[in-house]
Design a protein around this motif. Structure first.
Motif, mmCIF file in Angstrom:
data_model
loop_
_atom_site.group_PDB
_atom_site.id
_atom_site.type_symbol
_atom_site.label_atom_id
_atom_site.label_comp_id
_atom_site.label_asym_id
_atom_site.label_seq_id
_atom_site.Cartn_x
_atom_site.Cartn_y
_atom_site.Cartn_z
ATOM 1 N N LEU A 1 -11.258 -14.601 10.555
ATOM 2 C CA LEU A 1 -9.992 -14.538 9.825
ATOM 3 C C LEU A 1 -9.025 -15.640 10.258
ATOM 4 N N ASN A 2 -8.409 -16.292 9.270
ATOM 5 C CA ASN A 2 -7.293 -17.185 9.544
ATOM 6 C C ASN A 2 -6.094 -16.734 8.717
ATOM 7 N N THR A 3 -4.989 -17.426 8.845
ATOM 8 C CA THR A 3 -3.759 -16.998 8.167
ATOM 9 C C THR A 3 -3.921 -17.001 6.649
ATOM 10 N N ALA A 4 -4.603 -18.002 6.122
ATOM 11 C CA ALA A 4 -4.790 -18.076 4.670
ATOM 12 C C ALA A 4 -5.553 -16.867 4.142
ATOM 13 N N MET A 5 -6.556 -16.436 4.899
ATOM 14 C CA MET A 5 -7.362 -15.287 4.461
ATOM 15 C C MET A 5 -6.557 -13.988 4.463
ATOM 16 N N VAL A 6 -5.855 -13.733 5.562
ATOM 17 C CA VAL A 6 -5.132 -12.462 5.630
ATOM 18 C C VAL A 6 -3.928 -12.456 4.692
ATOM 19 N N SER A 7 -3.347 -13.624 4.464
ATOM 20 C CA SER A 7 -2.252 -13.707 3.486
ATOM 21 C C SER A 7 -2.757 -13.366 2.095
ATOM 22 N N ARG A 8 -3.921 -13.901 1.741
ATOM 23 C CA ARG A 8 -4.488 -13.600 0.421
ATOM 24 C C ARG A 8 -4.873 -12.130 0.311
ATOM 25 N N LEU A 9 -5.476 -11.577 1.353
ATOM 26 C CA LEU A 9 -5.812 -10.150 1.339
ATOM 27 C C LEU A 9 -4.564 -9.302 1.126
ATOM 28 N N LYS A 10 -3.501 -9.636 1.831
ATOM 29 C CA LYS A 10 -2.258 -8.875 1.720
ATOM 30 C C LYS A 10 -1.717 -8.925 0.301
ATOM 31 N N ARG A 11 -1.700 -10.108 -0.291
ATOM 32 C CA ARG A 11 -1.202 -10.244 -1.671
ATOM 33 C C ARG A 11 -2.079 -9.473 -2.657
ATOM 34 N N LEU A 12 -3.379 -9.589 -2.504
ATOM 35 C CA LEU A 12 -4.297 -8.899 -3.412
ATOM 36 C C LEU A 12 -4.125 -7.387 -3.322
ATOM 37 N N TYR A 13 -4.104 -6.874 -2.101
ATOM 38 C CA TYR A 13 -4.029 -5.418 -1.933
ATOM 39 C C TYR A 13 -2.703 -4.865 -2.436
ATOM 40 N N GLU A 14 -1.636 -5.603 -2.237
ATOM 41 C CA GLU A 14 -0.336 -5.157 -2.748
ATOM 42 C C GLU A 14 -0.332 -5.118 -4.276
ATOM 43 N N SER A 15 -0.915 -6.132 -4.896
ATOM 44 C CA SER A 15 -0.937 -6.162 -6.364
ATOM 45 C C SER A 15 -1.870 -5.089 -6.919
ATOM 46 N N TRP A 16 -2.989 -4.856 -6.267
ATOM 47 C CA TRP A 16 -3.927 -3.825 -6.735
ATOM 48 C C TRP A 16 -3.357 -2.421 -6.575
ATOM 49 N N GLU A 17 -2.600 -2.228 -5.523
ATOM 50 C CA GLU A 17 -2.009 -0.906 -5.306
ATOM 51 C C GLU A 17 -1.003 -0.576 -6.410
ATOM 52 N N ASP A 18 -0.328 -1.588 -6.920
ATOM 53 C CA ASP A 18 0.673 -1.379 -7.971
ATOM 54 C C ASP A 18 0.080 -1.346 -9.376
ATOM 55 N N ASN A 19 -1.202 -1.662 -9.490
ATOM 56 C CA ASN A 19 -1.852 -1.739 -10.798
ATOM 57 C C ASN A 19 -2.456 -0.384 -11.173
ATOM 58 N N PRO A 20 -1.929 0.307 -12.190
ATOM 59 C CA PRO A 20 -2.438 1.637 -12.556
ATOM 60 C C PRO A 20 -3.850 1.613 -13.128
ATOM 61 N N ASP A 21 -4.336 0.423 -13.517
ATOM 62 C CA ASP A 21 -5.690 0.338 -14.081
ATOM 63 C C ASP A 21 -6.769 0.260 -13.002
ATOM 64 N N ILE A 22 -6.342 0.095 -11.755
ATOM 65 C CA ILE A 22 -7.306 0.004 -10.646
ATOM 66 C C ILE A 22 -7.317 1.325 -9.894
ATOM 67 N N GLY A 23 -8.496 1.945 -9.825
ATOM 68 C CA GLY A 23 -8.613 3.259 -9.185
ATOM 69 C C GLY A 23 -8.888 3.190 -7.697
ATOM 70 N N PHE A 24 -9.687 2.202 -7.285
ATOM 71 C CA PHE A 24 -9.996 2.071 -5.853
ATOM 72 C C PHE A 24 -10.378 0.631 -5.557
ATOM 73 N N VAL A 25 -10.475 0.319 -4.251
ATOM 74 C CA VAL A 25 -10.737 -1.047 -3.798
ATOM 75 C C VAL A 25 -11.907 -1.035 -2.820
ATOM 76 N N LEU A 26 -12.704 -2.106 -2.880
ATOM 77 C CA LEU A 26 -13.839 -2.267 -1.969
ATOM 78 C C LEU A 26 -13.697 -3.597 -1.238
ATOM 79 N N MET A 27 -14.135 -3.636 0.012
ATOM 80 C CA MET A 27 -14.133 -4.873 0.790
ATOM 81 C C MET A 27 -15.497 -5.071 1.423
ATOM 82 N N LYS A 28 -15.993 -6.314 1.383
ATOM 83 C CA LYS A 28 -17.262 -6.633 2.032
ATOM 84 C C LYS A 28 -17.242 -8.086 2.487
ATOM 85 N N GLY A 29 -18.267 -8.492 3.201
ATOM 86 C CA GLY A 29 -18.361 -9.864 3.680
ATOM 87 C C GLY A 29 -19.562 -10.567 3.083
#
Length: 403
Positions: free
Chosen positions: A62-90
């Protein structure tokens, strides 16, 4: 931040003596300027989204760019009523090998401490989002899952492990401390297993993670594609439906008799003591009485680790037993920034240099022994940050803790 003059002199001597170019660093140090959208890719499904850590040559460090993008994505997905759940993998043979320690090492030695601070702040804020996420979360922990990699995944609802999963918190071996929420989840393991894992950096496999509660589902790597396909087709935000789907492909697990979890009584006898010195004394007695190999292995790992990091890590885990996730993250943030500041010791830089850059595996710890680590030194890591450095601020009032 102040920089220890003693370390600067030691660093110059170290460079002059060893004189090895940074090409000796692992591959992950070479990707500092990668596009964030390439570092974390996204798969869109009917009712879900998948975040894919995508630095396979760096074991998805992990670097700053990665965790910043994860944070932005998860915040936007949490606010999106069309998204029911989230998955993470490598992508590749690792889920995530933790923080990009070599890049942090470089930044510290270039005097770019503010960039390090930004990394820790962003990482810990994302861990808090994960731990308080309002939607079901599935983490596929296939392969190496170390340090911060565990931090960004274990606070979520479902943690799927495989026969290729390798989990550990090796921070004390590089002069750091288990962070990114580790003092929260390790302190809640059975007995004193958390102290054992934090101080020795020992590994757990997928079966052991199930047995101690770190993971929720076990699937053979060969069947993982079927699991992901099944889950990807779900049109739901109901945790029970996701849980049942994961269980469909789950495999029965049996703990190996040689597993460290079969030694929990001995671990509790040794690692329940108040100080690192008492823990080592207890291990030596246990080894003499039982001739058990795990004791001698643990002793070697403790003696290879930074003495200062051992004392800081033990206190951190002990305090974590009585704290919430946000309190643990706030304390870990203090420890991390005080650690990289070199106010007390340069052990982080020394540990990364010796184990990840130079790879001579002979770090010169400062102080070099437990008896030379004073209470004041340890206290400094837990003390409030200077006024010019704000404490970690988390949105506790607006988020209902999930854990």
């Amino acid at each position: 931040m102040q920089r220890a003059k003693g370390f600067e002199a030691a660093w110059k001597r170290c460079v002059n003596q060893r004189h090895r170019a940074f090409s000796a660093q692992p591959n992950y140090a070479q990707h500092h300027h990668d596009d964030p959208q390439d570092l974390v890719t996204v798969e869109g499904r009917t009712k879900s989204r998948a975040a894919i850590l995508n630095r396979p040559s760096a074991l998805n460090a992990l670097n700053t760019a990665m965790v910043s993008r994860l944070k932005r994505l998860y915040e936007s997905w949490e606010d999106n009523p069309d998204i029911g759940f989230v998955l993470m993998k490598g992508n590749g043979r690792a889920f995530c090998s933790g923080a990009d320690a070599v890049t942090l090492f470089q930044l510290v030695n270039q005097g770019k401490v503010e960039e390090c601070r930004k990394f820790f702040e962003t990482l810990y804020k994302f861990v808090y989002i994960q731990g308080t996420y309002l939607k079901p979360h599935v983490a596929i922990l296939d392969g190496i899952t170390m340090g911060g990699g565990a931090g960004i995944s274990l606070p979520g609802m479902f943690r799927v492990v495989t026969d290729k999963t390798v989990f550990c918190n090796p921070e004390a071996q590089i002069g750091f401390h288990p962070d990114a929420g580790a003092s929260y989840y390790l302190s809640r393991l059975p007995g004193y297993l958390g102290e054992y894992l934090a101080l020795t950096g020992d590994k757990l496999n997928g079966v052991e993670m199930i047995a101690c509660g770190l993971a929720t589902h076990y699937v053979l790597n060969a069947r993982l594609a079927m699991v992901e396909e099944r889950v990807g087709k779900l049109v739901t935000d109901e945790p029970s439906v996701i849980k049942a789907s994961l269980a469909e492909y789950g495999d029965l697990v049996n703990l190996d008799q040689k597993s460290i979890l079969a030694k929990l009584e001995g671990i509790d006898r040794c690692f329940s003591h108040d100080t690192v010195e008492e823990i080592i004394d207890a291990l030596e007695k246990e080894a003499a009485d039982s001739y058990d190999e795990w004791c001698t292995t643990a002793l070697k790992k403790l003696k290879d680790a930074s003495p200062l990091s051992l004392k800081v890590s033990l206190r951190s885990i002990r305090e974590g037993r009585f704290e919430s996730l946000h309190q643990c993250l706030a304390r870990e943030y203090r420890i991390s920034l005080n650690g990289i500041s070199k106010r007390v010791s340069s052990d982080f830089c020394e540990g990364v240099w010796a184990r990840l850059v130079e790879k001579d595996f002979a770090p010169k710890w400062d102080p070099p022994s437990l008896k030379e680590v004073s209470k004041d030194m340890v206290d400094c890591y837990f003390s409030p940050l200077p006024e010019v450095e704000p404490e970690l601020e988390l949105p506790t009032a607006s988020r209902e803790p999930f854990m």
